[in-house]
Design a protein around this motif. Structure first.
Motif, PDB file in Angstrom:
ATOM      1  N   TRP A 238      -4.424 116.401  41.202  1.00 13.83           N
ATOM      2  CA  TRP A 238      -2.982 116.674  41.303  1.00 13.83           C
ATOM      3  C   TRP A 238      -2.255 115.545  42.055  1.00 13.83           C
ATOM      4  N   THR A 293      -6.908 130.886  59.563  1.00 12.34           N
ATOM      5  CA  THR A 293      -6.745 130.940  58.105  1.00 12.34           C
ATOM      6  C   THR A 293      -5.308 130.579  57.724  1.00 12.34           C
ATOM      7  N   ALA A 297      -3.786 127.270  55.410  1.00 11.30           N
ATOM      8  CA  ALA A 297      -2.884 127.366  54.250  1.00 11.30           C
ATOM      9  C   ALA A 297      -1.817 126.261  54.315  1.00 11.30           C
ATOM     10  N   TRP A 326      14.918 119.907  35.194  1.00  6.22           N
ATOM     11  CA  TRP A 326      14.036 118.729  35.078  1.00  6.22           C
ATOM     12  C   TRP A 326      12.651 119.100  34.564  1.00  6.22           C
ATOM     13  N   VAL A 345       0.831 126.451  38.758  1.00  8.80           N
ATOM     14  CA  VAL A 345       1.700 127.634  38.767  1.00  8.80           C
ATOM     15  C   VAL A 345       0.867 128.862  39.135  1.00  8.80           C
ATOM     16  N   ILE A 348       0.321 129.291  42.818  1.00  7.39           N
ATOM     17  CA  ILE A 348       1.411 129.823  43.654  1.00  7.39           C
ATOM     18  C   ILE A 348       1.130 131.312  43.914  1.00  7.39           C
ATOM     19  N   ILE A 355      -2.868 134.882  51.244  1.00  7.88           N
ATOM     20  CA  ILE A 355      -2.248 135.146  52.549  1.00  7.88           C
ATOM     21  C   ILE A 355      -2.269 136.664  52.820  1.00  7.88           C
ATOM     22  N   ALA A 358      -5.707 137.627  53.897  1.00  7.20           N
ATOM     23  CA  ALA A 358      -6.055 137.119  55.225  1.00  7.20           C
ATOM     24  C   ALA A 358      -5.389 137.925  56.338  1.00  7.20           C
ATOM     25  N   ILE A 372      -9.330 141.850  44.619  1.00  7.92           N
ATOM     26  CA  ILE A 372     -10.020 140.609  45.025  1.00  7.92           C
ATOM     27  C   ILE A 372     -10.433 139.769  43.801  1.00  7.92           C
ATOM     28  N   PHE A 376      -9.252 135.942  42.885  1.00  7.91           N
ATOM     29  CA  PHE A 376     -10.033 134.710  42.697  1.00  7.91           C
ATOM     30  C   PHE A 376     -10.039 134.198  41.259  1.00  7.91           C
ATOM     31  N   THR A 379      -7.291 131.676  41.429  1.00  9.34           N
ATOM     32  CA  THR A 379      -7.550 130.535  42.332  1.00  9.34           C
ATOM     33  C   THR A 379      -8.686 129.712  41.704  1.00  9.34           C
TER      34      THR A 379
HETATM   35 FE1  HAS Z   1      -9.298 133.329  48.651  1.00  7.03          FE
HETATM   36  C1  HAS Z   1     -11.359 136.095  48.816  1.00  7.03           C
HETATM   37  C2  HAS Z   1      -7.827 134.238  51.590  1.00  7.03           C
HETATM   38  C3  HAS Z   1      -7.418 130.413  48.661  1.00  7.03           C
HETATM   39  C4  HAS Z   1     -11.275 132.043  46.163  1.00  7.03           C
HETATM   40  N1  HAS Z   1     -10.977 133.962  47.673  1.00  7.03           N
HETATM   41  C5  HAS Z   1     -11.659 135.128  47.868  1.00  7.03           C
HETATM   42  C6  HAS Z   1     -12.766 135.212  46.962  1.00  7.03           C
HETATM   43  C7  HAS Z   1     -12.767 134.045  46.235  1.00  7.03           C
HETATM   44  C8  HAS Z   1     -11.626 133.271  46.687  1.00  7.03           C
HETATM   45  C9  HAS Z   1     -13.777 133.625  45.189  1.00  7.03           C
HETATM   46  O1  HAS Z   1      -8.400 136.133  53.894  1.00  7.03           O
HETATM   47  C10 HAS Z   1     -13.716 136.374  46.810  1.00  7.03           C
HETATM   48  C11 HAS Z   1     -14.934 136.262  47.665  1.00  7.03           C
HETATM   49  C12 HAS Z   1     -15.786 137.465  47.440  1.00  7.03           C
HETATM   50  O2  HAS Z   1     -16.420 137.564  46.381  1.00  7.03           O
HETATM   51  O3  HAS Z   1     -15.785 138.364  48.292  1.00  7.03           O
HETATM   52  N2  HAS Z   1      -7.838 132.529  49.866  1.00  7.03           N
HETATM   53  C13 HAS Z   1      -7.376 133.072  50.995  1.00  7.03           C
HETATM   54  C14 HAS Z   1      -6.330 132.222  51.561  1.00  7.03           C
HETATM   55  C15 HAS Z   1      -6.216 131.152  50.722  1.00  7.03           C
HETATM   56  C16 HAS Z   1      -7.182 131.340  49.674  1.00  7.03           C
HETATM   57  C17 HAS Z   1      -5.542 132.471  52.802  1.00  7.03           C
HETATM   58  N3  HAS Z   1      -9.309 131.596  47.605  1.00  7.03           N
HETATM   59  C18 HAS Z   1      -8.481 130.521  47.783  1.00  7.03           C
HETATM   60  C19 HAS Z   1      -8.856 129.463  46.897  1.00  7.03           C
HETATM   61  C20 HAS Z   1      -9.944 129.913  46.178  1.00  7.03           C
HETATM   62  C21 HAS Z   1     -10.215 131.258  46.646  1.00  7.03           C
HETATM   63  C22 HAS Z   1      -8.186 128.117  46.828  1.00  7.03           C
HETATM   64  C23 HAS Z   1     -10.773 129.255  45.153  1.00  7.03           C
HETATM   65  C24 HAS Z   1     -10.583 128.049  44.668  1.00  7.03           C
HETATM   66  N4  HAS Z   1      -9.523 134.879  49.934  1.00  7.03           N
HETATM   67  C25 HAS Z   1      -8.857 135.037  51.097  1.00  7.03           C
HETATM   68  C26 HAS Z   1      -9.384 136.205  51.810  1.00  7.03           C
HETATM   69  C27 HAS Z   1     -10.395 136.738  51.015  1.00  7.03           C
HETATM   70  C28 HAS Z   1     -10.462 135.889  49.846  1.00  7.03           C
HETATM   71  C29 HAS Z   1      -8.967 136.745  53.100  1.00  7.03           C
HETATM   72  C30 HAS Z   1     -11.262 137.964  51.337  1.00  7.03           C
HETATM   73  C31 HAS Z   1     -10.650 139.162  50.773  1.00  7.03           C
HETATM   74  C32 HAS Z   1     -11.489 140.400  50.998  1.00  7.03           C
HETATM   75  O4  HAS Z   1     -10.972 141.334  51.614  1.00  7.03           O
HETATM   76  O5  HAS Z   1     -12.652 140.457  50.573  1.00  7.03           O
HETATM   77  C33 HAS Z   1      -5.257 129.984  50.971  1.00  7.03           C
HETATM   78  O6  HAS Z   1      -5.990 128.817  51.118  1.00  7.03           O
HETATM   79  C34 HAS Z   1      -4.205 129.870  49.934  1.00  7.03           C
HETATM   80  C35 HAS Z   1      -3.149 128.841  50.285  1.00  7.03           C
HETATM   81  C36 HAS Z   1      -2.388 128.472  49.052  1.00  7.03           C
HETATM   82  C37 HAS Z   1      -1.067 128.352  48.951  1.00  7.03           C
HETATM   83  C38 HAS Z   1      -0.452 128.035  47.613  1.00  7.03           C
HETATM   84  C39 HAS Z   1      -0.018 126.586  47.473  1.00  7.03           C
HETATM   85  C40 HAS Z   1       0.438 126.324  46.084  1.00  7.03           C
HETATM   86  C41 HAS Z   1       0.222 125.171  45.398  1.00  7.03           C
HETATM   87  C42 HAS Z   1       0.704 125.061  43.974  1.00  7.03           C
HETATM   88  C43 HAS Z   1       2.057 124.396  43.922  1.00  7.03           C
HETATM   89  C44 HAS Z   1       2.571 124.439  42.545  1.00  7.03           C
HETATM   90  C45 HAS Z   1       3.318 123.501  41.987  1.00  7.03           C
HETATM   91  C46 HAS Z   1       3.722 123.705  40.575  1.00  7.03           C
HETATM   92  C47 HAS Z   1       3.715 122.243  42.687  1.00  7.03           C
HETATM   93  C48 HAS Z   1      -0.184 128.517  50.116  1.00  7.03           C
HETATM   94  C49 HAS Z   1      -0.466 123.997  45.995  1.00  7.03           C
HETATM   95  C50 HAS Z   1       5.101 123.264  40.246  1.00  7.03           C
HETATM   96  C51 HAS Z   1       5.394 123.771  38.886  1.00  7.03           C
HETATM   97  C52 HAS Z   1       6.138 123.110  37.963  1.00  7.03           C
HETATM   98  C53 HAS Z   1       6.374 123.710  36.636  1.00  7.03           C
HETATM   99  C54 HAS Z   1       6.715 121.795  38.193  1.00  7.03           C
END
Ligand code: HAS
Length: 559
Positions: A238, A293, A297, A326, A345, A348, A355, A358, A372, A376, A379
Motif C-alpha cells: 500500500w 492495543t 492501532a 476524486w 476499504v 476500515i 477496536i 479490544a 470474531i 478476521f 482483516t
Molecule cells: Fe484482530 C481477534 C483486536 C487488527 C486478525 N483478529 C482476531 C482474530 C484474528 C484477527 C485472526 O482486542 C481471531 C483470533 C482467534 O481465532 O481467536 N484486531 C484487533 C485490533 C486491531 C486488529 C485492535 N486483527 C487485526 C488484523 C488482523 C486481525 C490486522 C489480521 C490481519 N482482534 C482484536 C481482538 C481480538 C481479535 C481484541 C480478540 C477477540 C476475542 O474476543 O476473541 C487493530 O490493529 C486494527 C487497527 C486498524 C484500523 C483501521 C485502519 C484502516 C486502514 C485502511 C484505510 C483505507 C483507505 C482506503 C485509505 C484503525 C489502514 C481509502 C479508500 C478509497 C476508495 C480511496
C-alpha cells in the motif's frame, strides 16, 4: 543472483497459493454451516473430511498460517534482497535461501499428515488440553523455525549493506521489510517456547500434562502480533507500490517509517486482549494490554491517512475533482489496484471491529461469538488476502515473464471476493451480536431448534450466500493465476515491470541530511531492544505467577 531469487520467490508464492486454493475451497462449507446447512453430513464429503472440526482446522491452518507464511517469506525476502542488491553492497546467499524454502515445505508436509488423517483436529489455535499428534506440532515448529531463518537472512543482508554504506539511510522498502521481520522475531518467541517446551514433550508423552493457561498466554504472545506479520507485508504494497500503480507517489517517507517503527515496538505486548475471559490473570494487566492495543492501532490510523493521501494525489493528477469525487479517477480498470483499494476499504470496518474487540467493556458481548470470524475475514481474509491477490496480478508476471491471463476476470475476482467477504462479515457480525457462538456446528440437531427460534433467517442466509459468492470468486481468481502460470513466457518489459517508485528511496541518501523522522527511526536494532524490554515488562508479571502455580492437565481428544 536476481534471476535465481526470482525463481525461488516464485516457488514461495506458488506454494502459498496452492495452500490458499485448498483452504478457500473448504471455506464455503463453514459458511453454509452458519447458514444452517451441514454439508459435512453428505456421504461423499464425509469420506474425505471426517467432521466440521477437521474441515475448520484445515481451513484455518491452510489459509491463516500456511498461505500467509509462504507468501510473506517470498515477498519480504525478494523485495529487500532485490533492493539491497541494486543499491550495491549486498550479495544474497541463494543456497541458504533455498535451504530455508525446503525446510519450510518439509515442515508443511510433515504437519499435513496428521491434519489430513484427522489426528490433529485442534483448530488453528491448538489450545491445550485439546491434544493433537506430536507430528503436527513438530511440523508446525519447523515451519516457524524456517520463517525465522528467512528473517535472519534478511536482517543479516541488511546489516552487511549497512556496514558497506556507513551513515546511509536504509532504502525504504528494505526498512519496512526488516522492521516486519524483527517484529516477527520478537513475536514468535512465545509460540516457540509453547511448542518446543510444552506441546511437543507433552504430545510425545514425556510430560504428564500441560498448563492450559500458560500455553494460551504464550500462544497469544505470538497470536496477536502474528496478525501484524500478516498485515505489514500488505502495508508494504500500500505504501510503496500501490501509489505508483495508481499514478502517484508515497505521501510521506518519514510517516511510513514511523508507522513501521511503531509496529515494531508496540505489536507484541498486547496479547491479553484475547484473554479477558481467562481466570487467574489480574484485571490490571488486562487493562494495560488494552491500552497498549489502542496504541498499536495508531500506526494503522497513520497508514489510513497517509495512503489515502497518496491515492488522492494520484487521482487528482488524473483529473479527479471534489471532496470524494476524486475517487472515481482511480484506475478502477486495473485489477491489481482495485483489489488493493477494496482490501483497504474492508480494513476500515475490520479495524473498527478490532477496536470493539479490544475494549474490555465490549469484549464480553463479542468474545467467542460468530462476530470474531466476521472480524478476521475482513482483516486477514480481505485486507491481507485480497491485497496479496492484487499483488500477485503484477508480481507473478514480474517473476515469470508471463502476461496476466484475462485481466477482466482478475478484476471480477477482486470485486467478487470483496463483495463475498463483506456479506460474510455482515452475516457473522450480526449472528455474533445475537449470541451465536463461533466454532459451533450450528446445524447439529441438538442446537438447531434454538437457532431456529432466534429469528436469524436473514443473517444466516447472508452468510450462506457469501460462501457461494466466495467460491465463485476463488475459482475465478485461481483460473487467472494458474492460467497465467501455465502460459508461455513473453518477457515483455511492460508486463514484467515492478511498480515501485524509484524516487521514494534514493539509495544511499545521507542520514545526516535526512529529515528527523527518517533519522530517528533508522536504528531498528535499538527499537527491537525497546520492544523486548516492553514485552518483558508487561508479560513478566503475568507469566511469573503462572510458572509458580503450574497446573498440569492431561490431554483430551474431542473428535
Ligand atoms: Fe484482530 C481477534 C483486536 C487488527 C486478525 N483478529 C482476531 C482474530 C484474528 C484477527 C485472526 O482486542 C481471531 C483470533 C482467534 O481465532 O481467536 N484486531 C484487533 C485490533 C486491531 C486488529 C485492535 N486483527 C487485526 C488484523 C488482523 C486481525 C490486522 C489480521 C490481519 N482482534 C482484536 C481482538 C481480538 C481479535 C481484541 C480478540 C477477540 C476475542 O474476543 O476473541 C487493530 O490493529 C486494527 C487497527 C486498524 C484500523 C483501521 C485502519 C484502516 C486502514 C485502511 C484505510 C483505507 C483507505 C482506503 C485509505 C484503525 C489502514 C481509502 C479508500 C478509497 C476508495 C480511496
Amino acid at each position: 543472483a536476481l534471476t535465481g531469487l526470482k525463481t525461488l520467490t516464485q516457488y514461495y508464492v506458488v506454494t502459498a497459493f496452492l495452500a490458499l486454493f485448498i483452504g478457500v475451497m473448504l471455506g464455503p462449507l463453514q459458511a453454509l454451516n452458519y447458514g444452517g446447512v451441514n454439508v459435512y453430513e453428505y456421504p461423499l464429503l464425509k469420506a474425505l473430511i471426517r467432521s466440521y472440526y477437521q474441515g475448520l482446522t484445515l481451513h484455518g491452518v491452510l489459509n491463516a498460517l500456511v498461505f500467509t507464511q509462504f507468501f510473506i517469506s517470498g515477498w519480504l525476502l525478494y523485495l529487500p534482497l532485490r533492493e539491497l542488491t541494486q543499491a550495491g553492497g549486498a550479495r544474497p546467499n541463494l543456497r541458504f535461501a533455498w535451504f530455508t524454502y525446503v525446510l519450510m515445505t518439509a515442515g508443511l508436509l510433515t504437519a499435513a499428515v496428521p491434519l489430513l488423517s484427522n489426528d490433529a483436529t485442534v483448530l488453528y489455535t491448538f489450545y491445550p488440553p485439546l491434544e493433537g499428534s506430536p507430528v503436527f506440532y513438530i511440523g508446525a515448529g519447523v515451519m516457524v523455525a524456517a520463517s525465522l531463518l528467512v528473517a535472519g537472512q534478511v536482517v543479516w543482508t541488511w546489516l552487511a549493506w549497512k556496514r558497506a554504506h556507513p551513515g546511509r539511510v536504509t532504502p525504504v522498502v528494505t526498512y519496512m521489510s526488516v522492521a516486519t521481520w524483527l517484529m516477527w522475531a520478537v513475536a514468535a518467541l512465545g509460540l516457540v517456547v509453547e511448542v518446543v517446551v510444552m506441546l511437543i514433550p507433552w504430545s510425545l508423552g514425556l510430560t504428564r500434562g500441560v498448563d492450559p493457561l500458560l500455553a494460551r498466554t504464550l500462544f497469544w504472545w505470538t497470536g496477536h502480533p502474528i496478525v501484524y506479520f500478516w498485515l505489514l507485508p500488505a502495508y508494504v504494497s500500500w505504501y510503496a507500490f500501490l501509489p505508483r500503480q495508481a499514478g502517484g507517489r508515497m505521501a510521506s517517507e518519514g510517516l511510513t517509517r514511523l508507522s513501521f517503527a511503531m509496529f515494531l515496538v508496540f505489536s507484541v505486548p498486547v496479547g491479553l486482549h484475547h484473554q479477558y475471559a481467562d481466570p487467574n490473570v489480574q484485571s490490571s494487566w488486562k487493562v494495560i494490554h488494552m491500552f497498549l492495543t489502542f496504541l498499536v492501532a495508531v500506526p494503522s490510523l497513520l497508514t489510513a491517512f497517509s495512503v489515502a493521501a497518496s491515492l488522492e494525489d494520484a487521482a487528482r493528477a488524473r483529473g479527479g475533482r471534489g471532496v470524494v469525487g476524486w475517487m472515481r479517477r482511480l484506475p478502477w480498470g486495473n485489477a491489481s489496484v482495485t483489489a488493493q483499494v477494496l482490501a483497504m476499504v474492508s480494513f476500515i470496518f475490520g479495524g473498527a471491529g478490532g477496536i470493539v474487540n479490544a475494549s474490555i467493556a465490549f469484549a464480553p458481548v463479542v468474545h467467542n461469538t460468530a462476530w470474531i470470524p466476521g472480524h478476521f475475514h475482513i482483516t486477514v481474509g480481505t485486507a491481507t488476502t485480497l491485497t496479496f491477490m492484487g499483488v500477485a496480478f503484477w508480481l507473478v508476471p514480474h517473476l515469470t515473464g508471463k502476461r496476466l491471463f484475462a485481466p477482466r476476470a482478475a478484476l471480477a475476482s477482486a470485486w467478487l471476493w470483496f463483495g463475498g467477504m463483506m456479506l460474510f462479515a455482515l452475516g457473522m457480525h450480526w449472528q455474533g451480536l445475537a449470541g451465536v457462538p463461533r466454532r459451533a456446528q450450528v446445524s447439529a440437531s441438538a442446537q438447531q431448534a434454538a437457532y431456529d427460534a432466534m429469528n436469524l433467517g436473514v443473517p444466516r442466509a447472508l452468510t450462506a450466500l457469501s460462501g457461494v459468492i466466495l467460491l465463485v470468486a476463488g475459482l475465478t481468481f485461481f483460473t487467472v493465476l494458474f492460467r497465467t502460470l501455465l502460459s508461455a513466457r513473453r518477457d515483455n518489459p511492460e508486463d514484467t515491470a515492478i511498480p515501485v517508485s524509484d524516487t521514494i528511496s534514493p539509495a544511499g541518501a545521507s542520514l545526516t541530511a535526512a529529515t528527523p523522522l527518517v533519522r530517528h527511526t533508522e536504528p531498528l536494532l535499538a527499537l527491537t531492544l525497546l520492544a523486548l524490554i516492553l514485552v518483558a515488562l508487561v508479560y513478566g508479571p503475568v507469566i511469573a505467577p503462572m510458572l509458580a502455580n503450574y497446573q498440569a492437565v492431561p490431554g483430551q481428544r474431542l473428535w
